[in-house]
Design an enzyme around this catalytic site. Structure first.
Site, short mmCIF file in Angstrom:
data_model
loop_
_atom_site.label_atom_id
_atom_site.label_comp_id
_atom_site.label_asym_id
_atom_site.label_seq_id
_atom_site.Cartn_x
_atom_site.Cartn_y
_atom_site.Cartn_z
N LYS A 197 -8.09 1.73 -1.46
CA LYS A 197 -8.77 1.64 -0.16
C LYS A 197 -9.27 3.04 0.18
O LYS A 197 -8.49 3.98 0.25
CB LYS A 197 -7.76 1.17 0.89
N GLY A 240 -9.12 -5.28 10.19
CA GLY A 240 -8.00 -4.60 10.82
C GLY A 240 -7.92 -4.94 12.30
O GLY A 240 -7.38 -5.98 12.70
N GLN A 247 0.83 -1.21 0.00
CA GLN A 247 0.00 0.00 0.00
C GLN A 247 0.86 1.26 0.00
O GLN A 247 1.87 1.32 0.70
CB GLN A 247 -0.92 0.01 1.23
N CYS A 261 -6.52 7.37 5.32
CA CYS A 261 -5.90 7.73 6.61
C CYS A 261 -6.42 9.10 7.07
O CYS A 261 -6.32 10.09 6.34
CB CYS A 261 -4.37 7.76 6.47
#
Ligand SMILES: Cc1cc2nc3c(=O)[nH]c(=O)nc-3n(C[C@H](O)[C@H](O)[C@H](O)COP(=O)(O)O)c2cc1C
Length: 322
Positions: A124, A208, A55, A85
Site C-alpha cells: 500500500k 477507509g 499489514q 503512513c
C-alpha cells in the site's frame, strides 16, 4: 485504520455487508516488536470469514521477515507492507511514508519479503514523499518484485489528507503494473466508487474513512454493480448505526469518559459536513457524557431525510494515533 478497524469494528461492518477483503491496522515492526494482541484478535475472530490481509509497517528487514514468517502461521490470506503512513513520528524513523524517500531501501525490503512471503504479498503506497512526479520511479521498483497487488492512495505524504487526490497517477499505476491495482482516496458512495473506478481503470477499491461514515457502502457498490437498486440510508438509519457502533465497540467495563472519546473518534468521521454549517459536529465536540452525545445525535438525526455523503472533510491529524 489505526484505532478504528479492530475486531468490534469489523463486526459492525460485517452486519452491513462489509468488504470482500479486510486489511488489519498496521503491526508496528522493529527489533523488539511483537505483533500487537488486539490486531491479532481481529485476525482470529475474522467475523466476516472473508480473506484478511495483515499489514506491517517498519524498515528493519530482519524484523519484517521475522514478523511476516510469524504472521503466516495465523489465518491470513496475505501480508501487506505500508508505505503510506504520513505521521511525522513514523516518517522520521524512515517507516511508512518515510520510506518513499529511499527507493533502494524499498527495493531491498521488497526483495526479502517477497522471498519470505508464500501467501499473497501486497503493498500500500502513496505517490511519493514530496511530489507526485516521484511516482513513476516508485512504480519501477514495485514492478521488479512480483507483488500480488498494489493499493495506491493518490496523495503524496506531504499532501496528508488534503483536498486533491491524483487519480491520474492511480490510472498510470493500473496501466503499468503487472498485478491488480486498487484505488484509494475519497471513495464515499456509489457515484464516487463508479467514477474513480472508471477514471483509474483500477481492479478494485480500498475504502477507509468512507466506510466509517457509510457502512452500507460495500453492499451499495455490490448492488449497483449487479444491477440492483442500492439501499438509500436516511438520517434515522445513520442514528441506528451509531447505536450499533456504541453497543459493539464500547465494552460495558469501559469508563464513560473512554466511551465518549471512542464514539467521538468515529463521529469525527461521520458528523462533519452533515447538517447546515456543521452544527452537528460543532455541538458534538464539547460533549462530555454519553447522554449529551446521544441527545445531540437524536436532535440531528430524527428525520428520515435522505443521507447525502458530502465530500470527506480534510482529516485532522491532531490526536490521531498512527
Ligand atoms: C484514522 C486513520 C487511520 C489510518 N490507519 C491506516 C493504517 O493503519 N494503514 C493504512 O494502510 N492506512 C491507514 N490510514 C489511511 C487510509 O487507509 C486511507 O489510505 C486514507 O484515509 C485515504 O483513503 P479514504 O479516503 O478511503 O479514507 C488511516 C487513515 C485514518 C484517517
Amino acid at each position: 485504520m489505526q484505532d478504528i478497524t479492530d475486531a468490534p469494528f469489523w463486526r459492525v461492518m460485517t452486519r452491513y455487508g462489509g468488504p470482500d477483503v479486510y486489511y488489519t491496522e498496521y503491526f508496528r515492526v522493529h527489533q523488539d516488536s511483537r505483533p500487537e494482541r488486539h490486531i491479532l484478535a481481529a485476525i482470529e475472530e475474522n467475523p466476516a470469514r472473508r480473506p484478511v490481509i495483515a499489514q506491517m509497517i517498519g524498515q528493519d528487514i530482519p524484523s519484517l521477515v521475522r514478523t511476516a514468517e510469524w504472521l503466516q502461521k495465523r489465518a491470513i490470506a496475505g501480508i501487506d507492507l505500508n508505505l503510506g503512513c504520513p505521521a511525522p513520528i513514523v516518517c522520521r524513523k524512515e517507516a511508512g511514508g518515510g520510506l518513499l524517500r529511499n527507493l533502494p531501501k524499498i527495493d531491498a525490503i521488497l526483495r526479502e519479503l517477497r522471498g519470505a512471503v508464500h501467501l499473497q504479498f501486497t503493498v500500500k503506497t502513496r505517490l511519493g514523499y514530496d511530489r507526485p512526479e516521484e511516482f513513476p520511479a516508485l512504480l519501477d521498483v514495485f514492478c521488479a518484485h512480483a507483488i500480488d497487488a498494489l493499493t495506491v492512495h493518490g496523495r503524496t505524504v506531504r499532501e496528508m489528507y488534503g483536498p486533491v487526490v491524483h487519480y491520474d497517477a492511480i490510472a498510470k499505476a493500473a496501466a503499468t503494473m503487472p498485478c491488480p491495482v486498487f484505488a484509494n482516496g475519497n471513495v464515499r458512495d456509489v457515484d464516487s466508487a463508479r467514477r474513480i473506478t472508471e477514471i483509474t481503470g483500477a481492479a478494485g477499491l480500498m475504502i477507509g474513512r468512507g466506510a466509517i461514515r457509510n457502512p452500507w457502502i460495500f453492499q451499495q457498490i455490490r448492488d449497483a454493480a449487479e444491477g440492483r437498486e442500492p439501499f438509500a440510508p436516511t438520517r434515522v438509519d445513520l442514528r441506528a448505526y451509531i447505536e450499533v457502533l456504541h453497543r459493539e465497540t464500547c465494552a460495558s467495563a469501559m469508563r464513560e469518559e473512554g466511551q465518549v472519546g471512542k464514539m467521538k473518534k468515529y463521529l469525527g468521521h461521520i458528523a462533519p459536513g452533515l447538517g447546515g454549517e456543521d452544527t452537528f459536529w460543532r455541538e458534538l465536540r464539547p460533549a462530555l457524557t454519553l447522554r449529551e452525545l446521544f441527545a445531540i445525535c437524536d436532535r440531528h438525526l430524527a428525520e428520515p431525510l435522505p443521507l447525502d455523503m458530502p465530500v470527506l472533510p480534510e482529516t485532522q491529524m491532531v490526536g490521531m494515533m498512527m
